[in-house]
Design an enzyme around this catalytic site. Structure first.
Site, PDB file in Angstrom:
ATOM      1  N   SER A 169       0.864  -1.181   0.000  1.00 59.73           N
ATOM      2  CA  SER A 169       0.000   0.000   0.000  1.00 59.73           C
ATOM      3  C   SER A 169       0.895   1.223   0.000  1.00 59.73           C
ATOM      4  CB  SER A 169      -0.888  -0.007   1.257  1.00 59.73           C
ATOM      5  OG  SER A 169      -1.503   1.245   1.456  1.00 59.73           O
ATOM      6  N   TYR A 182      -1.977   0.130  10.658  1.00 56.72           N
ATOM      7  CA  TYR A 182      -1.970  -0.303   9.264  1.00 56.72           C
ATOM      8  C   TYR A 182      -0.690   0.139   8.568  1.00 56.72           C
ATOM      9  CZ  TYR A 182      -3.661  -0.994   4.467  1.00 56.72           C
ATOM     10  OH  TYR A 182      -3.815  -1.393   3.155  1.00 56.72           O
TER      11      TYR A 182
END
Length: 266
Positions: free
Chosen positions: A151, A164
């Protein structure tokens, strides 16, 4: 009188000849879209996820469309299950480590360690488990490819993303380190790092089922990335000639210049 014979139809390669792609987290979103596109590119696709009904339905859809696919229920955080899955594979040419997710948007100060642990287990240890288990098969095929779906959170930080962000930084580190360690082996390591992608459940899971908060993530963004956009990127990278390695590809929608800078209409 000689009756001309009908031209024979090209036969589908046998399972031992057809390259196999394993996609984790294939029950929806980017994983399902990637499975569809890799199947269309000629791979026998092995769909894995925890949701049995979803992966079996997708495998049936692909098979009905003339592709080669099978479903396998798998929790990537369960090492024993991963090892058993790997032992049952005939071959593996491509591994797409897609399973992952985010939980919560609290600050580091307010974050729940249990949420951080859950994110680390699926985004980091899940990649580790499946990659370790399938590396022998990836080597054995003579032209293996490992894809780590990280990501943009793995490349820069933002408020409310602590757990995250930490997990995806770790996933990025796995890909970069593995590439160094496999130098000289017939295995490529590709990292695809998407920015803002609108899928069916990512934001909803992150916002703990709050549909209003989930929708606000994309508010005013006319065209965030779709699962198909990311799947197209993955498939393109995987299908480059064997000597070409796409080390790292960051893909964002045009409206997103950085994690913290997004153009929103109105």
């Amino acid at each position: 009188m000689t009756i001309p014979s009908r031209p024979s139809r090209p036969s589908r390669p046998s399972r031992t000849e057809q390259p196999t792609a394993v996609v984790t987290g294939a029950s929806g979103g980017i994983g399902a879209a990637t499975a569809r596109q890799l199947a269309g590119a000629g791979y026998h696709v092995v769909l894995t996820a925890r949701r049995k009904d979803r992966v079996e339905a997708l495998a049936a859809e692909l098979t009905a469309a003339g592709h080669s696919a099978e479903a396998s229920v798998l929790d990537v955080t369960d090492r024993a299950a991963v090892d058993a899955f790997a032992a049952g594979l005939e071959r593996c040419d491509v591994l797409v480590n897609n399973a992952g997710g985010a939980i919560g948007a609290e600050s580091v100060e307010a974050g729940d360690p249990a949420d951080w642990l859950a994110m680390f287990e699926v985004n980091v240890l899940g990649v580790l488990h499946v990659t370790q288990a399938l590396l022998p098969a990836l080597r054995a095929c003579g032209d293996g490819t490992v894809v780590v779906l990280s990501s943009t959170a793995g490349h820069s930080t933002y408020e409310g993303g602590g757990g995250y962000v930490a997990a995806k930084h770790a996933a990025h580190s796995i890909a970069a380190t593995l590439r160094l360690e496999l130098c000289g082996d017939p295995v490529r390591v590709i990292e695809i790092a998407p920015g803002m992608v609108r899928t069916e459940g990512f934001a909803l899971t992150r916002m703990r089922g709050d549909e209003e908060k989930a929708a606000s993530v994309y508010a005013g963004v006319a065209a965030p990335l779709t699962a198909d956009d990311v799947a197209d990127t993955i498939t393109w990278a995987v299908t480059r000639p064997p000597h070409v390695n796409i080390d790292l590809l960051i893909v964002r929608p045009r409206a997103q210049a950085a994690n913290h800078k997004v153009y929103r209409e109105g």
